[in-house]
Write an enzyme that holds these catalytic residues in place. Structure first.
Site, PDB file in Angstrom:
ATOM      1  N   ILE A 232       0.838  -1.194   0.000  1.00  3.27           N
ATOM      2  CA  ILE A 232       0.000   0.000   0.000  1.00  3.27           C
ATOM      3  C   ILE A 232       0.876   1.248   0.000  1.00  3.27           C
ATOM      4  O   ILE A 232       1.712   1.441   0.880  1.00  3.27           O
ATOM      5  CB  ILE A 232      -0.953   0.024   1.211  1.00  3.27           C
ATOM      6  CG1 ILE A 232      -1.786  -1.258   1.230  1.00  3.27           C
ATOM      7  CG2 ILE A 232      -1.840   1.263   1.161  1.00  3.27           C
ATOM      8  CD1 ILE A 232      -2.558  -1.520  -0.055  1.00  3.27           C
ATOM      9  N   LYS A 233       0.649   2.090  -0.991  1.00  5.69           N
ATOM     10  CA  LYS A 233       1.455   3.289  -1.188  1.00  5.69           C
ATOM     11  C   LYS A 233       0.739   4.479  -0.552  1.00  5.69           C
ATOM     12  O   LYS A 233      -0.395   4.813  -0.924  1.00  5.69           O
ATOM     13  CB  LYS A 233       1.658   3.516  -2.685  1.00  5.69           C
ATOM     14  CG  LYS A 233       2.838   4.371  -3.067  1.00  5.69           C
ATOM     15  CD  LYS A 233       3.005   4.311  -4.590  1.00  5.69           C
ATOM     16  CE  LYS A 233       4.162   5.168  -5.068  1.00  5.69           C
ATOM     17  NZ  LYS A 233       4.226   5.165  -6.546  1.00  5.69           N
TER      18      LYS A 233
END
Length: 214
Positions: A82-83
């Site tokens: 997850i960015k």
């Protein structure tokens, strides 16, 4: 040094994968917008091609929204990372997701203390943007070197992912200074095996062989 491709184009990802040197993929909303396809669908397609980390960036700017998006994206495949943005809300989300065993990539990092904070919060990756720093008249490689030294000083396990790489010299400098990962556009990856002396040498070998044997 790990090599990621920075794209959401499935054809480019497949071509880079076929080279046998691809370790992961980074995406962002701008790259997805260019493709004109549902984000979740494209991420699932990428994860069918690439076994390594695939960064999926959230759209939300608040912690609650980031957590909701991040948890949903993490369900797509086991290799989704997850960015999150390197902001206060992103930091909170990073800590919460890390505590849940969800890996994060803290993006848009432009100064070393951001990198220190996200590492303390449990980030898997931090993404300093070299090219964008160069664009404002500074040296993006200084940031990579500073983060590398801080992480080495304190044994922090967060990986330094050099982003916004514009040309092969950026890649070489990152490798020399000790970045753990570089994420690179496909057109730049294609330049890594090119050198005029290689082409000249091949032409000479073939010409000599043809002269001798016809």
């Amino acid at each position: 040094m790990e090599l990621y491709i920075d794209t959401a184009n499935l054809d480019e990802i497949k071509q880079a994968h076929d080279l046998g040197v691809l370790d992961g993929v980074t995406t962002n909303p701008s790259l997805i917008a260019k493709e004109g396809i549902d984000y979740g669908k494209r991420l699932a397609e990428i994860c069918q091609v690439v076994d390594g980390p695939v960064s999926a960036e959230v759209i939300a700017l608040d912690t609650a929204g980031m957590l909701a998006e991040g948890r949903e994206r993490a369900k797509i495949a086991e290799n989704i990372v997850i960015k999150l943005p390197s902001t206060v809300d992103g930091l909170r989300a990073c800590k919460a997701l890390a505590d849940e065993g969800i890996r994060t990539n803290m993006t848009l990092c432009f100064q070393p203390l951001q990198a220190l904070m996200v590492a303390k919060a449990g980030a898997f990756l931090v993404s300093p943007f070299i090219g964008r720093i160069d664009d404002i008249g500074l040296d993006g490689m200084d940031l990579i070197a500073q983060i590398r030294q801080i992480y080495d000083n304190y044994g922090l396990p967060t990986k330094v992912l050099a982003a916004s790489i514009r040309h092969p010299k950026h890649m070489l400098d990152c490798a020399m200074v000790g970045a753990d990962v570089a994420t690179v556009p496909f057109n730049v990856i294609q330049q890594f095996m090119n050198h005029p002396l290689t082409d000249i040498g091949i032409d000479k070998f073939l010409a000599d062989y043809k002269k001798a044997f016809g």
